[in-house]
Design a protein around this motif. Sequence first.
Motif, mmCIF file in Angstrom:
data_model
loop_
_atom_site.group_PDB
_atom_site.id
_atom_site.type_symbol
_atom_site.label_atom_id
_atom_site.label_comp_id
_atom_site.label_asym_id
_atom_site.label_seq_id
_atom_site.Cartn_x
_atom_site.Cartn_y
_atom_site.Cartn_z
ATOM 1 N N VAL A 33 0.843 -1.197 0.000
ATOM 2 C CA VAL A 33 0.000 0.000 0.000
ATOM 3 C C VAL A 33 0.875 1.243 0.000
ATOM 4 O O VAL A 33 0.666 2.189 -0.778
ATOM 5 N N TRP A 34 1.863 1.262 0.879
ATOM 6 C CA TRP A 34 2.750 2.419 0.978
ATOM 7 C C TRP A 34 3.478 2.665 -0.332
ATOM 8 O O TRP A 34 3.592 3.815 -0.792
ATOM 9 N N LYS A 35 3.942 1.594 -0.992
ATOM 10 C CA LYS A 35 4.652 1.739 -2.257
ATOM 11 C C LYS A 35 3.743 2.318 -3.342
ATOM 12 O O LYS A 35 4.166 3.170 -4.123
ATOM 13 N N HIS A 36 2.488 1.856 -3.369
ATOM 14 C CA HIS A 36 1.546 2.381 -4.362
ATOM 15 C C HIS A 36 1.253 3.853 -4.099
ATOM 16 O O HIS A 36 1.168 4.661 -5.032
ATOM 17 N N VAL A 37 1.091 4.211 -2.825
ATOM 18 C CA VAL A 37 0.827 5.606 -2.484
ATOM 19 C C VAL A 37 2.006 6.482 -2.906
ATOM 20 O O VAL A 37 1.827 7.563 -3.487
ATOM 21 N N GLU A 38 3.219 6.027 -2.634
ATOM 22 C CA GLU A 38 4.401 6.806 -3.013
ATOM 23 C C GLU A 38 4.519 6.926 -4.536
ATOM 24 O O GLU A 38 4.910 7.980 -5.063
ATOM 25 N N ALA A 39 4.169 5.859 -5.242
ATOM 26 C CA ALA A 39 4.227 5.909 -6.707
ATOM 27 C C ALA A 39 3.216 6.912 -7.248
ATOM 28 O O ALA A 39 3.502 7.641 -8.207
ATOM 29 N N LEU A 40 2.036 6.959 -6.640
ATOM 30 C CA LEU A 40 1.026 7.934 -7.059
ATOM 31 C C LEU A 40 1.504 9.359 -6.798
ATOM 32 O O LEU A 40 1.293 10.262 -7.615
ATOM 33 N N ARG A 41 2.161 9.557 -5.663
ATOM 34 C CA ARG A 41 2.707 10.885 -5.372
ATOM 35 C C ARG A 41 3.765 11.278 -6.405
ATOM 36 O O ARG A 41 3.823 12.431 -6.846
ATOM 37 N N GLU A 42 4.574 10.315 -6.822
ATOM 38 C CA GLU A 42 5.596 10.589 -7.837
ATOM 39 C C GLU A 42 4.954 10.958 -9.167
ATOM 40 O O GLU A 42 5.523 11.725 -9.952
ATOM 41 N N ASP A 43 3.769 10.419 -9.428
ATOM 42 C CA ASP A 43 3.040 10.742 -10.660
ATOM 43 C C ASP A 43 2.320 12.086 -10.567
ATOM 44 O O ASP A 43 1.679 12.507 -11.537
ATOM 45 N N GLY A 44 2.398 12.738 -9.418
ATOM 46 C CA GLY A 44 1.798 14.059 -9.284
ATOM 47 C C GLY A 44 0.497 14.110 -8.523
ATOM 48 O O GLY A 44 -0.072 15.194 -8.333
ATOM 49 N N PHE A 45 -0.002 12.957 -8.072
ATOM 50 C CA PHE A 45 -1.226 12.952 -7.266
ATOM 51 C C PHE A 45 -0.907 13.443 -5.853
ATOM 52 O O PHE A 45 0.117 13.067 -5.276
ATOM 53 N N GLU A 46 -1.775 14.267 -5.314
ATOM 54 C CA GLU A 46 -1.591 14.770 -3.953
ATOM 55 C C GLU A 46 -2.343 13.855 -2.990
ATOM 56 O O GLU A 46 -3.573 13.764 -3.033
ATOM 57 N N VAL A 47 -1.599 13.146 -2.160
ATOM 58 C CA VAL A 47 -2.178 12.210 -1.196
ATOM 59 C C VAL A 47 -1.757 12.655 0.198
ATOM 60 O O VAL A 47 -0.558 12.691 0.510
ATOM 61 N N GLU A 48 -2.732 13.016 0.999
ATOM 62 C CA GLU A 48 -2.446 13.457 2.362
ATOM 63 C C GLU A 48 -2.547 12.285 3.333
ATOM 64 O O GLU A 48 -3.379 11.386 3.158
ATOM 65 N N SER A 49 -1.696 12.312 4.329
ATOM 66 C CA SER A 49 -1.716 11.305 5.395
ATOM 67 C C SER A 49 -2.141 11.987 6.687
ATOM 68 O O SER A 49 -1.574 13.021 7.068
ATOM 69 N N ALA A 50 -3.146 11.433 7.353
ATOM 70 C CA ALA A 50 -3.625 11.983 8.620
ATOM 71 C C ALA A 50 -3.974 10.821 9.541
ATOM 72 O O ALA A 50 -3.864 9.640 9.162
ATOM 73 N N ASP A 51 -4.387 11.149 10.761
ATOM 74 C CA ASP A 51 -4.759 10.096 11.703
ATOM 75 C C ASP A 51 -5.880 9.225 11.151
ATOM 76 O O ASP A 51 -5.968 8.032 11.459
ATOM 77 N N SER A 52 -6.742 9.831 10.325
ATOM 78 C CA SER A 52 -7.862 9.082 9.764
ATOM 79 C C SER A 52 -7.459 8.225 8.567
ATOM 80 O O SER A 52 -8.251 7.403 8.100
ATOM 81 N N GLY A 53 -6.246 8.426 8.057
ATOM 82 C CA GLY A 53 -5.762 7.609 6.945
ATOM 83 C C GLY A 53 -5.331 8.438 5.755
ATOM 84 O O GLY A 53 -5.122 9.657 5.851
ATOM 85 N N TYR A 54 -5.184 7.767 4.621
ATOM 86 C CA TYR A 54 -4.793 8.418 3.379
ATOM 87 C C TYR A 54 -6.024 9.016 2.699
ATOM 88 O O TYR A 54 -7.123 8.459 2.752
ATOM 89 N N GLU A 55 -5.800 10.135 1.979
ATOM 90 C CA GLU A 55 -6.897 10.733 1.223
ATOM 91 C C GLU A 55 -6.330 11.468 0.013
ATOM 92 O O GLU A 55 -5.323 12.176 0.115
ATOM 93 N N LEU A 56 -6.985 11.270 -1.141
ATOM 94 C CA LEU A 56 -6.597 11.968 -2.365
ATOM 95 C C LEU A 56 -7.124 13.397 -2.310
ATOM 96 O O LEU A 56 -8.329 13.623 -2.179
ATOM 97 N N THR A 57 -6.236 14.372 -2.442
ATOM 98 C CA THR A 57 -6.643 15.775 -2.358
ATOM 99 C C THR A 57 -6.341 16.574 -3.626
ATOM 100 O O THR A 57 -6.753 17.728 -3.735
ATOM 101 N N GLY A 58 -5.635 15.971 -4.582
ATOM 102 C CA GLY A 58 -5.327 16.694 -5.812
ATOM 103 C C GLY A 58 -4.897 15.765 -6.925
ATOM 104 O O GLY A 58 -4.279 14.731 -6.673
ATOM 105 N N VAL A 59 -5.267 16.117 -8.154
ATOM 106 C CA VAL A 59 -4.940 15.325 -9.345
ATOM 107 C C VAL A 59 -4.013 16.144 -10.226
ATOM 108 O O VAL A 59 -4.217 17.355 -10.384
ATOM 109 N N PRO A 60 -2.978 15.538 -10.813
ATOM 110 C CA PRO A 60 -2.064 16.298 -11.669
ATOM 111 C C PRO A 60 -2.771 16.899 -12.876
ATOM 112 O O PRO A 60 -3.775 16.364 -13.354
ATOM 113 N N GLU A 61 -2.222 18.011 -13.377
ATOM 114 C CA GLU A 61 -2.845 18.729 -14.487
ATOM 115 C C GLU A 61 -2.840 17.906 -15.771
ATOM 116 O O GLU A 61 -3.761 17.998 -16.580
ATOM 117 N N PHE A 62 -1.805 17.093 -15.978
ATOM 118 C CA PHE A 62 -1.670 16.360 -17.227
ATOM 119 C C PHE A 62 -0.764 15.169 -16.995
ATOM 120 O O PHE A 62 -0.115 15.059 -15.957
#
Length: 309
Positions: A33-62
């Motif tokens: 799971v952590w590796k997939h989340v990091e890969a998504l971040r490298e692709d430009g997706f904004e993924v926030e980590s909080a006490d409640s868990g992971y959440e997608l907060t932004g999508v790359p422009e292109f």
Amino acid sequence: MQETRHRVLDALAAGPVSGPALAEELGISRAAVWKHVEALREDGFEVESADSGYELTGVPEFGGAAVEYGLDAPFEVEYHESIPSTNARARDLAADGADDVVVLADEQTGGRGRLDREWASPSGGIWLSVLVRPDVPMAHAPVFTLAAAVAVTRAAREAGVDAGIKWPNDVLVDDRKLVGILTEMEGEADRVSWVVVGMGINANVDPATLPTDAEPTSLQHVRGDPIDRRVFTQRVLETFDELRGDIDSILPAWREYATTLGRRVRVETPGGTVEGEAVDVQFPGSLVVDTDDGEVTVTAGDCDHLRPV
């Protein structure tokens, strides 16, 4: 994008979701799971980590992953910041047996149009080639050029740009070129092996950076502000996918957007010049011209719209 990563992304979009819960839901380890989340971040997706868990907060422009996210069509997208030619890359993928692949680029350095003409492809445009393997005879393959023209025209109109189609493969706004389409194919007489439909879309580019002999324009220039290239690309691919699944719908849609029909035209063909009024387009894309000597059906050629006499 990998299927598991797609599922991780969908879960994050519906989040927040904890790493352990996501691992259990997808049947993978917490480390995966952590590796997939990091890969998504490298692709430009904004993924926030909080006490409640992971959440997608932004999508790359292109980009490839950005276009695949939310795409309602079965295409894998291979993205390049810069590439000599998306069509050339798609042909290579076809030789390797690929299917339903889109080669997408921010910039092309060696783009070509019909008759090997140069096609300027600066950063900010949408330069893409769709590789498909339709179960049709070779003679029917030109209809996919028409499908691409319809797909781009619909997307442009949804974006507020009143585009129309000039036979055989140009999308125009006020007689200025917005899109060029180049289709290549391989197969036997009775069956297509593959078709590559290349689309060069002047999206967020300055027309002054494009060849003046093409009288170009761009989506950004017409609208007065940039378009969302991710959403625009998705709409083009979704409409193209819809049309290829219903070939009988392509010609009526093309006629609806055609700027050539009803116009006086001059078409330079391998057999000579044909001049008259363009009255129809026939499957799989031939232009019918009413000349002084009767109707002539043109399968290929360079078409000029003439001013009324």
